[in-house]
Design an enzyme around this catalytic site. Structure first.
Site, PDB file in Angstrom:
ATOM      1  CG  HIS A 133      -1.854   0.994   1.393  1.00  0.00           C
ATOM      2  ND1 HIS A 133      -2.379   1.437   2.582  1.00  0.00           N
ATOM      3  CD2 HIS A 133      -2.140   2.241   0.716  1.00  0.00           C
ATOM      4  CE1 HIS A 133      -3.148   2.494   2.574  1.00  0.00           C
ATOM      5  NE2 HIS A 133      -2.796   2.983   1.119  1.00  0.00           N
ATOM      6  CG  MET A 152      -0.677   5.405   2.235  1.00  0.00           C
ATOM      7  SD  MET A 152      -0.878   4.950   3.852  1.00  0.00           S
ATOM      8  CE  MET A 152       0.196   3.448   3.894  1.00  0.00           C
ATOM      9  CG  MET A 200      -7.283   5.091   3.017  1.00  0.00           C
ATOM     10  SD  MET A 200      -6.273   3.909   3.397  1.00  0.00           S
ATOM     11  CE  MET A 200      -5.989   4.025   5.147  1.00  0.00           C
ATOM     12  CG  PHE A 234      -0.238   8.457  11.966  1.00  0.00           C
ATOM     13  CD1 PHE A 234       1.339   8.152  12.304  1.00  0.00           C
ATOM     14  CD2 PHE A 234      -0.367   9.391  11.240  1.00  0.00           C
ATOM     15  CE1 PHE A 234       2.219   9.384  12.099  1.00  0.00           C
ATOM     16  CE2 PHE A 234       0.595  10.525  11.042  1.00  0.00           C
ATOM     17  CZ  PHE A 234       1.872  10.223  11.485  1.00  0.00           C
ATOM     18  N   GLY A 284      -3.820   2.513  14.429  1.00  0.00           N
ATOM     19  CA  GLY A 284      -4.356   2.546  15.729  1.00  0.00           C
ATOM     20  C   GLY A 284      -5.638   3.595  15.471  1.00  0.00           C
ATOM     21  N   GLY A 338      -7.968   0.492   7.854  1.00  0.00           N
ATOM     22  CA  GLY A 338      -8.079   1.416   9.002  1.00  0.00           C
ATOM     23  C   GLY A 338      -9.112   1.153  10.151  1.00  0.00           C
TER      24      GLY A 338
HETATM   25  C1  DX5 Z   1      -2.657   3.478   7.726  1.00  0.00           C
HETATM   26  C2  DX5 Z   1      -2.464   2.312   7.075  1.00  0.00           C
HETATM   27  C3  DX5 Z   1      -3.000   1.213   7.651  1.00  0.00           C
HETATM   28  C4  DX5 Z   1      -2.864   0.835   9.097  1.00  0.00           C
HETATM   29  C5  DX5 Z   1      -3.809   0.247   9.749  1.00  0.00           C
HETATM   30  O1  DX5 Z   1      -2.716   4.481   6.774  1.00  0.00           O
HETATM   31  O2  DX5 Z   1      -2.769   2.346   5.760  1.00  0.00           O
HETATM   32  O3  DX5 Z   1      -2.831  -0.081   6.849  1.00  0.00           O
HETATM   33  O4  DX5 Z   1      -1.669  -0.112   9.453  1.00  0.00           O
HETATM   34  O5  DX5 Z   1      -3.805   0.078  10.939  1.00  0.00           O
HETATM   35  P1  DX5 Z   1      -5.076  -0.209  12.178  1.00  0.00           P
HETATM   36  O6  DX5 Z   1      -5.427  -1.724  11.653  1.00  0.00           O
HETATM   37  O7  DX5 Z   1      -4.470  -0.169  13.418  1.00  0.00           O
HETATM   38  O8  DX5 Z   1      -5.929   0.938  11.990  1.00  0.00           O
HETATM   39 ZN    ZN Z   2      -2.462   0.341   4.685  1.00  0.00          ZN
END
Ligand code: DX5
Ligand code: ZN
Length: 231
Positions: free
Chosen positions: A73, A75, A144, A150, A152, A183
């Site tokens: 993924h 970003m 998303m 981030f 959590g 997320g």
């Molecule tokens: C955040 C990431 C996610 C993140 C999800 O931008 O794309 O993949 O790891 O973490 P949780 O499952 O803790 O929300």
């Molecule tokens: Zn992700």
């Protein structure tokens, strides 16, 4: 009528390594072997999102360390420049952000030509309607359910409207498209995402924050499967 419905794709559970110990990524992969379908690898460049994680050298090492398909993924800014490199390293699926790509369809073609599945991600504030006509060019749509950047964070239920919209388009267009949510996916949120039409589920904290990550992944799958069963 039921007999004319396409077979439902199997549920994909994709633990996010973002919630694992970055000094022990191979162990984190081993901990979920046999219980999951993809390993979700969050690549962040400190520009597209404020956070900074990992890049090609670590994906290369992960590829050598595990047989679990890697779901990268990205970003990052300028995915048109960088995404194909992840496909060439052997990533199973490479997802880039719609907000960052100059020419998403051209990049999807390049990813497929390099042997990967092509994924398009839409962040929290991006309407999915703008991209529905592009979906036949993609294997995966990542929606998303937080603001990217981030782990959590708290799941945002309003994002499921996008999942429903995309599911309707995928079904009416007979598209072979994975709809992935990312997320805040956990035992108390995965059923709603599955009911909305998601069939691939990223979970960071809910898997690697658990005492037994494989067991946590199995419980997530059970909840998703139960919610996806046609009634
Ligand atoms: C955040 C990431 C996610 C993140 C999800 O931008 O794309 O993949 O790891 O973490 P949780 O499952 O803790 O929300
Ligand atoms: Zn992700």
């Amino acid at each position: 009528m039921a007999q004319f419905q396409a077979a439902q794709a199997d549920t994909v559970i994709a633990p996010s390594l973002l919630a694992a110990d970055f000094a022990r990524l191979a162990e984190a992969a081993d901990a979920v072997e046999g219980a999951v379908d993809w390993l979700h690898v969050d690549v962040m460049d400190n520009h597209f999102v404020p956070n900074l994680t990992l890049g090609p050298p670590i994906v290369k090492s992960l590829k050598a360390a595990t047989d679990i398909p890697l779901d990268c993924h990205l970003m990052i800014e300028r995915p048109d420049r960088w995404a194909v490199g992840y496909a060439e390293l052997g990533a199973y699926n490479v997802t880039f952000h719609a907000e960052a790509a100059d020419d998403p369809v051209a990049l999807a073609k390049d990813l497929r030509a390099a042997g990967a599945k092509a994924g398009l991600a839409v962040d929290r504030d991006t309407p999915v309607e703008d991209y529905l006509d592009l979906l036949p060019e993609f294997d995966t749509l990542l929606i998303m359910t937080i603001k990217a950047g981030f782990g959590g964070q708290e799941f945002i239920p309003a994002m499921l409207d996008k999942v429903r919209t995309a599911r309707r388009r995928a079904d009416s267009g007979h598209l072979e498209l994975r709809i992935e949510v990312d997320g805040g996916i956990a035992e108390d949120t995965i059923a709603a995402a599955a009911e909305a039409g998601a069939d691939a589920f990223v979970a960071g904290t809910a898997v690697y924050g658990a005492a037994d990550p494989a067991d946590a992944a199995r419980r997530l799958r059970a909840r998703a499967d139960a919610a996806r069963t046609p009634r």
